[in-house]
Design a protein around this motif. Structure first.
Motif, PDB file in Angstrom:
ATOM      1  N   GLY A  98       0.955  -1.408  -0.268  1.00 30.43           N
ATOM      2  CA  GLY A  98      -0.044  -0.311   0.068  1.00 30.43           C
ATOM      3  C   GLY A  98       0.743   1.338  -0.027  1.00 30.43           C
ATOM      4  N   GLU A  99       0.250   2.200   0.654  1.00 33.27           N
ATOM      5  CA  GLU A  99       0.844   3.463   0.926  1.00 33.27           C
ATOM      6  C   GLU A  99       1.704   3.418   2.403  1.00 33.27           C
ATOM      7  N   LEU A 100       3.126   3.703   1.987  1.00 30.93           N
ATOM      8  CA  LEU A 100       4.475   3.899   2.840  1.00 30.93           C
ATOM      9  C   LEU A 100       4.289   5.463   2.858  1.00 30.93           C
ATOM     10  N   THR A 101       4.564   5.863   4.380  1.00 32.46           N
ATOM     11  CA  THR A 101       6.315   7.335   4.152  1.00 32.46           C
ATOM     12  C   THR A 101       7.078   6.418   4.322  1.00 32.46           C
ATOM     13  N   VAL A 102       8.064   7.324   3.482  1.00 31.67           N
ATOM     14  CA  VAL A 102       9.344   7.069   3.856  1.00 31.67           C
ATOM     15  C   VAL A 102       9.885   6.135   4.994  1.00 31.67           C
ATOM     16  N   SER A 103       9.652   6.853   6.073  1.00 28.62           N
ATOM     17  CA  SER A 103      10.107   6.582   7.251  1.00 28.62           C
ATOM     18  C   SER A 103       9.361   5.168   7.781  1.00 28.62           C
ATOM     19  N   GLU A 104       8.066   5.328   7.125  1.00 27.42           N
ATOM     20  CA  GLU A 104       7.759   3.723   7.664  1.00 27.42           C
ATOM     21  C   GLU A 104       8.297   2.654   6.931  1.00 27.42           C
ATOM     22  N   ASP A 123      12.164  12.380   1.279  1.00 24.73           N
ATOM     23  CA  ASP A 123      12.139  13.427   2.494  1.00 24.73           C
ATOM     24  C   ASP A 123      11.458  11.845   3.006  1.00 24.73           C
ATOM     25  N   PRO A 124      11.207  12.420   4.410  1.00 23.32           N
ATOM     26  CA  PRO A 124      11.295  10.720   4.908  1.00 23.32           C
ATOM     27  C   PRO A 124       9.183  11.166   5.240  1.00 23.32           C
ATOM     28  N   ASP A 125       8.944  12.018   4.988  1.00 18.92           N
ATOM     29  CA  ASP A 125       7.292  11.858   4.979  1.00 18.92           C
ATOM     30  C   ASP A 125       6.488  12.354   3.325  1.00 18.92           C
ATOM     31  N   THR A 126       7.462  12.010   3.244  1.00 14.51           N
ATOM     32  CA  THR A 126       6.500  11.580   1.693  1.00 14.51           C
ATOM     33  C   THR A 126       5.970  10.654   1.166  1.00 14.51           C
ATOM     34  N   LEU A 127       4.433   9.958   0.514  1.00 10.19           N
ATOM     35  CA  LEU A 127       4.504   9.233   0.869  1.00 10.19           C
ATOM     36  C   LEU A 127       4.815   8.008  -1.000  1.00 10.19           C
ATOM     37  N   VAL A 128       4.947   6.524  -0.843  1.00  9.42           N
ATOM     38  CA  VAL A 128       5.937   5.804  -1.667  1.00  9.42           C
ATOM     39  C   VAL A 128       4.161   5.138  -1.495  1.00  9.42           C
ATOM     40  N   ASP A 129       3.727   4.986  -2.659  1.00 14.45           N
ATOM     41  CA  ASP A 129       3.054   3.742  -3.317  1.00 14.45           C
ATOM     42  C   ASP A 129       3.944   2.809  -3.529  1.00 14.45           C
ATOM     43  N   THR A 130       3.557   2.012  -2.848  1.00 10.40           N
ATOM     44  CA  THR A 130       4.452   0.800  -3.367  1.00 10.40           C
ATOM     45  C   THR A 130       3.976   0.009  -4.498  1.00 10.40           C
ATOM     46  N   CYS A 131       3.044  -0.072  -4.653  1.00 11.69           N
ATOM     47  CA  CYS A 131       2.327  -0.911  -5.317  1.00 11.69           C
ATOM     48  C   CYS A 131       2.448  -2.597  -5.112  1.00 11.69           C
ATOM     49  N   ASP A 132       2.306  -2.581  -3.739  1.00  6.80           N
ATOM     50  CA  ASP A 132       2.773  -3.962  -3.446  1.00  6.80           C
ATOM     51  C   ASP A 132       3.770  -5.115  -4.014  1.00  6.80           C
ATOM     52  N   PHE A 133       4.669  -3.945  -4.777  1.00  6.55           N
ATOM     53  CA  PHE A 133       6.157  -4.776  -5.033  1.00  6.55           C
ATOM     54  C   PHE A 133       7.525  -3.517  -4.712  1.00  6.55           C
ATOM     55  N   VAL A 134       7.889  -4.035  -4.062  1.00  9.51           N
ATOM     56  CA  VAL A 134       9.042  -3.165  -3.558  1.00  9.51           C
ATOM     57  C   VAL A 134      10.580  -4.430  -3.996  1.00  9.51           C
ATOM     58  N   ARG A 135      11.995  -3.391  -4.409  1.00  5.66           N
ATOM     59  CA  ARG A 135      12.585  -4.082  -5.332  1.00  5.66           C
ATOM     60  C   ARG A 135      14.380  -3.563  -5.168  1.00  5.66           C
ATOM     61  N   THR A 148      10.538   7.012  -8.164  1.00  4.31           N
ATOM     62  CA  THR A 148      10.376   8.319  -8.587  1.00  4.31           C
ATOM     63  C   THR A 148       9.351   8.740  -8.704  1.00  4.31           C
ATOM     64  N   PRO A 149       8.958  10.256  -9.045  1.00  6.13           N
ATOM     65  CA  PRO A 149       8.198  11.138  -8.530  1.00  6.13           C
ATOM     66  C   PRO A 149       6.453  10.495  -9.361  1.00  6.13           C
ATOM     67  N   ALA A 150       5.639  10.760  -8.437  1.00  6.33           N
ATOM     68  CA  ALA A 150       4.118  10.310  -9.015  1.00  6.33           C
ATOM     69  C   ALA A 150       2.925  10.926  -9.300  1.00  6.33           C
ATOM     70  N   ALA A 151       2.533  10.915  -9.149  1.00  3.10           N
ATOM     71  CA  ALA A 151       0.908  12.211  -9.368  1.00  3.10           C
ATOM     72  C   ALA A 151       1.126  12.099  -7.869  1.00  3.10           C
ATOM     73  N   GLY A 152       0.252  13.871  -7.651  1.00  4.17           N
ATOM     74  CA  GLY A 152      -0.143  13.670  -6.239  1.00  4.17           C
ATOM     75  C   GLY A 152       0.954  14.058  -5.062  1.00  4.17           C
ATOM     76  N   GLY A 153       2.752  14.168  -5.644  1.00  3.53           N
ATOM     77  CA  GLY A 153       3.122  14.694  -5.146  1.00  3.53           C
ATOM     78  C   GLY A 153       4.356  13.718  -4.397  1.00  3.53           C
ATOM     79  N   ARG A 154       3.575  12.496  -4.588  1.00  9.43           N
ATOM     80  CA  ARG A 154       3.741  11.374  -3.741  1.00  9.43           C
ATOM     81  C   ARG A 154       5.045  10.364  -4.454  1.00  9.43           C
ATOM     82  N   LEU A 155       5.670   8.965  -4.437  1.00  9.75           N
ATOM     83  CA  LEU A 155       6.654   8.050  -5.253  1.00  9.75           C
ATOM     84  C   LEU A 155       6.169   7.107  -5.498  1.00  9.75           C
ATOM     85  N   VAL A 156       6.839   6.547  -6.161  1.00  5.77           N
ATOM     86  CA  VAL A 156       6.591   5.011  -6.801  1.00  5.77           C
ATOM     87  C   VAL A 156       7.545   4.238  -6.841  1.00  5.77           C
TER      88      VAL A 156
END
Length: 170
Positions: A98-104, A123-135, A148-156
């Motif tokens: 799911g979506e987690l902050t960098v810190s999480e 940034d530790p507070d930035t949300l990352v949409d993991t897409c349930d696939f982290v490598r 990489t940056p994604a829509a809504g200020g998130r990262l993927v």
């Protein structure tokens, strides 16, 4: 492509790095093989190798030994000695959904850093949409998740489960 997994010869059953190669043609094939291991290794990384032909070799931090065909032993040895790789299995991977902050991400797993491609640390507070696939990448003894940056200020994560082929629309 079959494997032979046998108990390790180490005295106390201590985990150690072993290299294995079955000539997997793709990362997905190697990932699938890793996913079928029981017991699951502590850490499993894929490595692109050129000998004796281009393919994907694997390094495992495990208490088991894995047999490799003699003609693929140089690729297995290169994987075991590799200072870089692509982590498929690592402590905490199952908690990165799911979506987690960098810190999480850093708190829930053995990932040491999260970077934005071409921009440095995230940034530790930035949300990352993991897409349930982290490598993450295994670099010099630590795991680094490149995003990489994604829509809504998130990262993927930079690596996607189903990437769009280069020049797909051309």
């Amino acid at each position: 492509m079959t494997s032979s997994v046998a108990p390790a010869a180490s005295a106390a059953g201590a985990a150690r790095i072993v290299g294995v190669s079955f000539g997997h043609a793709t990362l997905a094939e190697a990932d699938h093989w890793i996913g079928g291991l029981s017991p699951a290794p502590v850490l499993a990384c894929t490595h692109l190798v050129a000998t004796p032909f281009p393919h994907v070799a694997i390094s495992l931090l495990t208490v088991t030994a894995v047999a490799t065909a003699p003609d693929l032993r140089p690729a297995a040895d290169a994987a075991a000695a590799g200072q870089t790789g692509r982590a498929v299995r690592f402590p905490g991977v199952e908690r990165l959904t799911g979506e987690l902050t960098v810190s999480e991400i850093l708190q829930r797993s053995s990932i040491s850093r999260v970077e934005v491609l071409g921009s440095g640390p995230a940034d530790p507070d930035t949300l990352v949409d993991t897409c349930d696939f982290v490598r993450p990448q295994f670099r010099g003894g630590e795991l680094v998740l490149v995003t990489t940056p994604a829509a809504g200020g998130r990262l993927v994560p930079f690596e996607r489960r189903d990437p769009t082929p280069c020049c797909a629309g051309h």
